[in-house]
Design an enzyme around this catalytic site. Structure first.
Site, short mmCIF file in Angstrom:
data_model
loop_
_atom_site.label_atom_id
_atom_site.label_comp_id
_atom_site.label_asym_id
_atom_site.label_seq_id
_atom_site.Cartn_x
_atom_site.Cartn_y
_atom_site.Cartn_z
N LYS A 267 0.57 -1.48 0.19
CA LYS A 267 0.28 -0.10 0.45
C LYS A 267 0.89 1.42 -0.18
O LYS A 267 2.35 0.92 0.40
CB LYS A 267 -0.82 -0.23 1.24
CG LYS A 267 -2.28 -1.04 1.66
CD LYS A 267 -2.56 -0.75 2.98
CE LYS A 267 -3.96 -2.06 2.83
NZ LYS A 267 -5.07 -1.89 1.93
N ARG A 341 -9.94 -11.70 1.92
CA ARG A 341 -11.32 -12.71 1.59
C ARG A 341 -10.25 -13.86 1.67
O ARG A 341 -11.09 -15.11 1.85
CB ARG A 341 -11.44 -12.92 0.49
CG ARG A 341 -10.87 -12.36 -0.38
CD ARG A 341 -11.03 -11.59 -1.79
NE ARG A 341 -11.21 -10.12 -1.55
CZ ARG A 341 -11.67 -8.99 -2.72
NH1 ARG A 341 -11.58 -9.62 -3.28
NH2 ARG A 341 -10.89 -8.13 -2.35
N1 BES Z 1 -8.08 -3.98 4.59
C1 BES Z 1 -8.24 -3.09 3.38
C2 BES Z 1 -9.47 -2.75 2.56
C3 BES Z 1 -9.47 -1.15 3.93
C4 BES Z 1 -8.48 -0.11 2.86
C5 BES Z 1 -10.50 -1.41 4.39
C6 BES Z 1 -9.00 1.27 3.02
C7 BES Z 1 -10.54 0.50 5.14
C8 BES Z 1 -9.68 0.93 4.11
C9 BES Z 1 -8.50 -4.82 2.83
O1 BES Z 1 -7.30 -5.63 2.96
C10 BES Z 1 -7.73 -4.37 1.12
O2 BES Z 1 -6.64 -4.22 0.89
N2 BES Z 1 -8.66 -4.44 0.40
C11 BES Z 1 -8.37 -3.75 -1.52
C12 BES Z 1 -8.68 -4.58 -2.28
C13 BES Z 1 -8.40 -4.45 -3.58
C14 BES Z 1 -7.00 -4.74 -3.84
C15 BES Z 1 -8.98 -5.38 -4.52
C16 BES Z 1 -9.30 -2.14 -2.32
O3 BES Z 1 -10.28 -2.51 -0.82
O4 BES Z 1 -8.19 -1.58 -1.53
MN MN Z 2 -5.13 -5.57 2.24
#
Ligand code: BES
Ligand code: MN
Ligand code: ZN
Length: 530
Positions: A267, A341
């Site tokens: 990230k 997931r």
């Molecule tokens: N924990 C994150 C989701 C999240 C992101 C929650 C920002 C709250 C704020 C999750 O694990 C994630 O990174 N999801 C990705 C999925 C994507 C790679 C398909 C997302 O939402 O960007």
């Molecule tokens: Mn994630």
């Protein structure tokens, strides 16, 4: 913080001795010919137009002649809905916060209807105001507020609502606390320790599985996420047994990523610290169990928490890797940041062994859900309409809202891949839904719902911190299930050896649309075999 409920008739309000007295004042107040100081003050404020009785509006006074309280805060509640009461109490307690007040009385006696949801709303606002995070501060500022008294005109009706409200506050506090702790103070092992501590409460049993046991179960997807971290994974199994062994449990599954760096699909740095909150689903399961221990409702509940870190490392999983989940389905990992997931799918497969009435997973799953619903409502998906309705109504009752999103099969198109049974990501469009479609593949054996709490589990900015959501929704949903279980009367069972025989307790639980009822439940000797 101590909570207390006491009778405070209108005639006694002026004589109530406390550091701060918050009087909830409805827009339309039944007129009384009282000549007491409070009535006079309210009449003057009305005449001068200095006090609007709208929710959030306050009028404050200090050492008012005729009143025994040091400070007086009049708090408008408008037409007096539960939501307005929550707003009013929050505003009033925020106004008192900087003061030295230790004993605060919130007076609900003037409300036209002070029934269960109203009192619960007042208590939730009190709990919110009273919580303060201190775990990692070297000089924690001592909380000044020591005792919060709720004053009501009629004690009889209020008792059960008060008990439930206090239980909710304890559950929400626990969820907030674990959500807020930094990732190095809330590792999978420490989270398992928090669960173990709950196992000391009546009716709750906890089992912790480590890497060996999880490998034996074949949880290849969960293990793949944990591989990139030095911290060993934990799979936490909680049981609350309040009904007969034969009663199928509700299973709650909480995402327990104690830190989500994104892994190799790392990230951006901005706000990455907030990914310590990526275990708020897990924290909400712990908080729900905390409330269950308090309320002792007649039902069985299982909590499952797959807990690990998602970090990049020489051993971390890589984009393009294919792993085999516990269900046997193979998964191509196209983005290591879609890790929630991957841990949830194996926990969902594990849930099958409980032959559950329903499985609800709770996860800070997608940024897409934040875009869709913001911080107001959690995303909700469900395979069964009655489950969706029950969750949505529970959210309304608890002022912990959710909104149902669709599960059309067409949304799963993007998850197709040439190299495995399913890919872990689809395109950006409809990201919250394709994540739910991925999870749905692992839920064919039971009624299932998924709560995406990415937008609601914590607040960012200056008020950064966990909210404790959706503990309110979950507890309300579970209590609503009590009356719906096959048999109503349950056999009291033998108390465990450690607890003295006859260690039964009377518990209060609420069925939807019915009066508060008291049920006798016994502490549970042995959890049914998984
Ligand atoms: N924990 C994150 C989701 C999240 C992101 C929650 C920002 C709250 C704020 C999750 O694990 C994630 O990174 N999801 C990705 C999925 C994507 C790679 C398909 C997302 O939402 O960007
Ligand atoms: Mn994630
Ligand atoms: Zn995540």
């Amino acid at each position: 913080m101590d909570f207390e409920l006491k009778t405070l008739t209108r005639a006694r309000i002026c004589a109530e001795k406390c550091d701060a007295l918050v009087v909830l004042v409805p827009q339309l107040l039944a007129e009384t010919d009282g000549s007491d100081a409070l009535t006079a003050l309210m009449a003057q404020a009305d005449q001068s137009g200095d006090f609007e009785r709208k929710p959030g509006k306050l009028l404050q006074a200090y050492r008012t002649p005729g009143l025994s309280a040091t400070r007086l805060v009049l708090a408008g509640v408008g037409e007096g809905s539960a939501r307005n009461i929550k707003t009013a109490v929050a505003a009033a307690l925020a106004a008192i916060k900087g003061s030295n007040a230790q004993r605060v009385v919130v007076c609900a006696s003037l409300l036209n209807a002070a029934d269960a949801p109203h009192l619960q709303a007042a208590l939730l606002a009190c709990g919110d105001a009273a919580y303060s995070y201190t775990a990692t501060k070297s000089k924690p500022a001592g909380a000044k507020l020591q005792r919060l008294v709720i004053g009501v005109a009629d004690l009889g009706q209020a008792k059960a609502a008060f008990h439930k409200g206090v239980a909710l506050v304890k559950g929400i506090d626990l969820a907030r606390e674990w959500g807020n702790r930094p990732a190095n103070h809330a590792t999978p092992t420490l989270l398992a320790g928090a669960a173990k501590a709950l196992g000391k409460l009546p009716g709750i049993k906890v089992e912790i599985l480590g890497p060996k046991e999880v490998a034996k179960l074949g949880m290849g997807s969960f293990m793949a996420v944990a591989k990139g971290s030095e911290e060993p994974l934990r799979f936490i199994v909680l049981r609350y047994d309040g009904a007969d062994k034969a009663e199928a449990p509700v299973v709650l599954v909480g995402k327990g990523i104690t830190f989500d760096s994104g892994g190799i699909s790392i990230k951006p740095a901005a706000e990455m610290d907030e990914m310590k909150f990526d275990m708020c689903g897990a924290a909400s399961v712990l908080g729900t169990f905390r409330a269950l221990a308090e309320l002792q409702p007649a039902l069985n509940v299982v909590g499952l928490i797959p807990a690990c870190e998602n970090l990049p490392d020489g051993r971390a999983l890589k984009p393009g890797d294919v792993v085999t989940s516990m269900s046997g389905q193979t998964i191509e990992i196209l983005n290591t940041d879609a890790e929630g997931r991957l841990v949830l799918c194996d926990a969902l497969s594990y849930a099958e062994r409980f032959k559950p009435r329903a499985v609800v997973d709770i996860a800070t799953l997608t940024g897409a859900c934040v875009v869709a619903l913001g911080a107001v409502r959690s995303g909700m998906f469900a395979s069964h309409d009655d489950l969706a309705l029950a969750l949505s109504e529970a959210g309304d009752r608890a002022l912990d809202l959710c909104w149902r999103l669709p599960l059309d099969d067409d949304y799963a198109e993007g998850l197709k891949t040439n190299f495995a049974d399913v890919a872990n990501v689809a395109g950006r469009a409809g990201g919250a839904i394709s994540a739910a479609k991925f999870l749905q593949r692992f839920t064919s054996k039971f009624a299932w719902a998924h709560l995406d709490i990415a937008g609601t589990a914590w607040r960012g900015g200056a008020a950064k911190g966990a909210t404790g959501r959706p503990v309110g929704l979950l507890v309300e949903y579970l209590l609503g299930q009590v009356g719906q279980i096959g048999q109503v009367g349950q056999k009291p069972r033998k108390a465990p050896a450690k607890v003295s025989a006859g260690a039964t307790r009377s518990a209060v639980s609420r069925e939807p649309g019915s009066a508060v009822k008291t049920a006798r439940v016994s502490r549970v000797a042995k959890a049914p075999a998984a």
